[in-house]
Design a protein around this motif. Structure first.
Motif: not given
Length: 320
Positions: A279-293
């Motif tokens: 839908v968005y065609e943007n791989n950078r959308m996940w760049k800052n998402g992280r699991i902290n715990q």
């Protein structure tokens, strides 16, 4: 394989440049390459259904890759009829298991804080779905995931309702999370929208969360949660119609997301419906998402080893 045949194959391997270990066997260690979409699907799905044993499927995939390596080696040795099982007695294939488990995956965590279709339709402004009521205004329900997230972020349902009234007014004074939440609702493209967090995590983390969700569905025990970094992107996504909102909620706090609210936490490439990237065609959308715990029920921890997870996985056990 008799001794004569074994030595003949060993001589061919040495001529091809393979080194013999002190025990007389040969070892093949191939470099890491990212698992493909079809291979990831083997891990998370059993046919058309979600798998409750992703680690078991991962181990089976490693065995499959090893067998394929042996079959290719038999061809290289000009021994196409040599069974991989016999060759395995002389050659050990060592796939980069640790590297595969640490492979970074762009994952979509889809959330349901109500009862699926009801929750998703409550996130919309469409008049037919109890959103905007003429003469009344915007009706918000506590079960809606946007209301749940608003409270998680330290705001109130009243603040969100007020922001929805003011969002189109010039100089409305809105800012931060509340402005982003109102924009997200206002920019929806369809009548059913799931709250979606875009998170980059390791394959091992994705398998663990997936297994915990399936375990909860099977046992009814839901007292675990994950903590998502506030810098990740989040918003509304409709995986049935292939549409979404701006996906730009401005999170002000890390999100404590109960396992029981997670519908799925799969790599974007293996979604069984529309994926976010299509839908968005943007791989950078996940760049800052992280699991902290990752915090899991104690009883699930006891079953982790049975599922094939190693004790080295770092997460905080929860009683219950």
């Amino acid at each position: 394989m008799d001794a004569w045949c074994r030595e003949r194959i060993a001589s061919k391997l040495e001529r091809l440049g393979y080194l013999r270990d002190p025990d007389g066997t040969f070892r093949i260690c191939r470099p890491f390459r990212e698992l493909e979409q079809s291979e990831l699907e083997q891990i998370f799905f059993d046919g058309a259904n979600y798998s409750a044993q992703p680690k078991r499927n991962f181990d089976a995939l490693m065995e499959q890759l090893s067998r394929q390596e042996l079959e290719a080696l038999a061809g290289q040795l000009e021994e196409p009829e040599l069974p991989p099982e016999e060759l395995a007695g002389l050659v050990r294939v060592c796939p980069p298991v640790h590297e595969y488990l640490c492979q970074r995956c762009r994952c979509d965590i889809l959330v349901d804080t109500g009862d699926s279709g009801w929750d998703y339709s409550m996130n919309t402004l469409a008049p037919g779905y109890d959103g905007f009521i003429y003469g009344v205004g915007y009706r918000l329900y506590d079960e809606a995931s946007i209301v749940w997230l608003t409270k998680q972020q330290g705001h109130t349902k009243r603040e969100l309702a007020d922001a929805l009234h003011r969002i189109t007014a010039p100089g409305n004074g809105l800012q931060g999370y509340i402005k982003g939440a109102a924009n997200e609702v206002w920019n929806e493209m369809s009548c059913e929208n799931q709250l979606c967090f875009l998170v980059e995590m390791t394959l091992e983390q994705a398998m663990l969360i997936h297994a915990a969700v399936q375990w909860g569905r099977r046992t009814g025990r839901w007292n675990g949660y994950v903590v998502l970094d506030r810098r990740g992107r989040a918003g509304f996504f409709d995986c049935w119609r292939g549409s979404g909102s701006s996906m730009e909620l401005a999170l002000e706090r890390d999100v404590k997301l109960p396992i029981k609210y997670i519908v799925s936490a799969l790599p974007d490439a293996v979604q069984d419906r529309y994926s976010v990237y299509t839908v968005y065609e943007n791989n950078r959308m996940w760049k800052n998402g992280r699991i902290n715990q990752i915090t899991l029920p104690k009883k699930f921890r006891l079953e982790m080893e049975e599922m094939g997870f190693e004790p080295r996985i770092k997460n905080k056990p929860e009683e219950g």
